[in-house]
Scaffold this motif. Structure first.
Motif, PDB file in Angstrom:
ATOM      1  N   PHE A  49       5.921  -8.535   3.832  1.00  0.00           N
ATOM      2  CA  PHE A  49       5.352  -7.820   2.686  1.00  0.00           C
ATOM      3  C   PHE A  49       4.815  -8.828   1.682  1.00  0.00           C
ATOM      4  O   PHE A  49       5.422  -9.865   1.446  1.00  0.00           O
ATOM      5  CB  PHE A  49       6.417  -6.957   1.998  1.00  0.00           C
ATOM      6  CG  PHE A  49       6.992  -5.890   2.875  1.00  0.00           C
ATOM      7  CD1 PHE A  49       6.387  -4.646   2.954  1.00  0.00           C
ATOM      8  CD2 PHE A  49       8.120  -6.131   3.624  1.00  0.00           C
ATOM      9  CE1 PHE A  49       6.914  -3.660   3.768  1.00  0.00           C
ATOM     10  CE2 PHE A  49       8.655  -5.152   4.440  1.00  0.00           C
ATOM     11  CZ  PHE A  49       8.046  -3.917   4.516  1.00  0.00           C
ATOM     12  N   ASP A  50       3.672  -8.492   1.090  1.00  0.00           N
ATOM     13  CA  ASP A  50       3.114  -9.328   0.040  1.00  0.00           C
ATOM     14  C   ASP A  50       2.251  -8.455  -0.857  1.00  0.00           C
ATOM     15  O   ASP A  50       1.656  -7.482  -0.387  1.00  0.00           O
ATOM     16  CB  ASP A  50       2.277 -10.464   0.624  1.00  0.00           C
ATOM     17  CG  ASP A  50       2.126 -11.604  -0.357  1.00  0.00           C
ATOM     18  OD1 ASP A  50       2.681 -12.686  -0.072  1.00  0.00           O
ATOM     19  OD2 ASP A  50       1.481 -11.425  -1.400  1.00  0.00           O
ATOM     20  N   ILE A  51       2.181  -8.797  -2.138  1.00  0.00           N
ATOM     21  CA  ILE A  51       1.358  -8.007  -3.058  1.00  0.00           C
ATOM     22  C   ILE A  51      -0.093  -8.485  -3.063  1.00  0.00           C
ATOM     23  O   ILE A  51      -0.956  -7.817  -3.608  1.00  0.00           O
ATOM     24  CB  ILE A  51       1.918  -8.030  -4.496  1.00  0.00           C
ATOM     25  CG1 ILE A  51       1.972  -9.455  -5.046  1.00  0.00           C
ATOM     26  CG2 ILE A  51       3.281  -7.367  -4.547  1.00  0.00           C
ATOM     27  CD1 ILE A  51       2.322  -9.520  -6.523  1.00  0.00           C
ATOM     28  N   SER A  52      -0.369  -9.621  -2.428  1.00  0.00           N
ATOM     29  CA  SER A  52      -1.722 -10.164  -2.381  1.00  0.00           C
ATOM     30  C   SER A  52      -2.482  -9.572  -1.200  1.00  0.00           C
ATOM     31  O   SER A  52      -2.168  -9.852  -0.038  1.00  0.00           O
ATOM     32  CB  SER A  52      -1.676 -11.689  -2.250  1.00  0.00           C
ATOM     33  OG  SER A  52      -2.961 -12.190  -1.983  1.00  0.00           O
ATOM     34  N   ALA A  53      -3.486  -8.775  -1.484  1.00  0.00           N
ATOM     35  CA  ALA A  53      -4.298  -8.170  -0.428  1.00  0.00           C
ATOM     36  C   ALA A  53      -5.026  -9.242   0.377  1.00  0.00           C
ATOM     37  O   ALA A  53      -5.235  -9.096   1.587  1.00  0.00           O
ATOM     38  CB  ALA A  53      -5.289  -7.190  -1.032  1.00  0.00           C
ATOM     39  N   ALA A  54      -5.396 -10.340  -0.255  1.00  0.00           N
ATOM     40  CA  ALA A  54      -6.098 -11.416   0.441  1.00  0.00           C
ATOM     41  C   ALA A  54      -5.222 -12.051   1.525  1.00  0.00           C
ATOM     42  O   ALA A  54      -5.705 -12.348   2.623  1.00  0.00           O
ATOM     43  CB  ALA A  54      -6.544 -12.483  -0.552  1.00  0.00           C
ATOM     44  N   LYS A  55      -3.934 -12.249   1.230  1.00  0.00           N
ATOM     45  CA  LYS A  55      -3.020 -12.820   2.232  1.00  0.00           C
ATOM     46  C   LYS A  55      -2.838 -11.867   3.408  1.00  0.00           C
ATOM     47  O   LYS A  55      -2.835 -12.286   4.565  1.00  0.00           O
ATOM     48  CB  LYS A  55      -1.661 -13.122   1.611  1.00  0.00           C
ATOM     49  CG  LYS A  55      -1.644 -14.338   0.746  1.00  0.00           C
ATOM     50  CD  LYS A  55      -0.246 -14.597   0.218  1.00  0.00           C
ATOM     51  CE  LYS A  55      -0.270 -15.660  -0.841  1.00  0.00           C
ATOM     52  NZ  LYS A  55       1.026 -15.834  -1.472  1.00  0.00           N
TER      53      LYS A  55
END
Length: 69
Positions: A50-56
């Motif tokens: 999970f990550d909040i960065s859409a780019a990652k």
């Protein structure tokens, strides 16, 4: 971690875990530590990152579904 290392890590085969109580692993944050950790856990366990960065997330999905990039 460079693109070549990440591609080879993502393409590694999943190891069969004989125990019927295989844990589910969640890794929060797919940065410098979280992404390699997620890849390492995914070789043995059911793993979600999970990550909040859409780019990652887009970057990881692009490597998963277009490994010849």
């Amino acid at each position: 971690m460079n693109d070549t290392t990440l591609k080879s890590a993502l393409s590694a085969k999943k190891i069969e875990f004989p125990d019927y109580k295989t844990p589910n692993i969640a890794v929060v944050g797919l940065g410098y530590v979280g992404l390699p950790l997620c890849i390492a856990f995914a070789k043995v366990f059911n793993t979600k990152g999970f990550d909040i960065s859409a780019a990652k997330i887009k970057f990881v999905l692009k490597l998963l579904f277009n490994p010849n990039m």
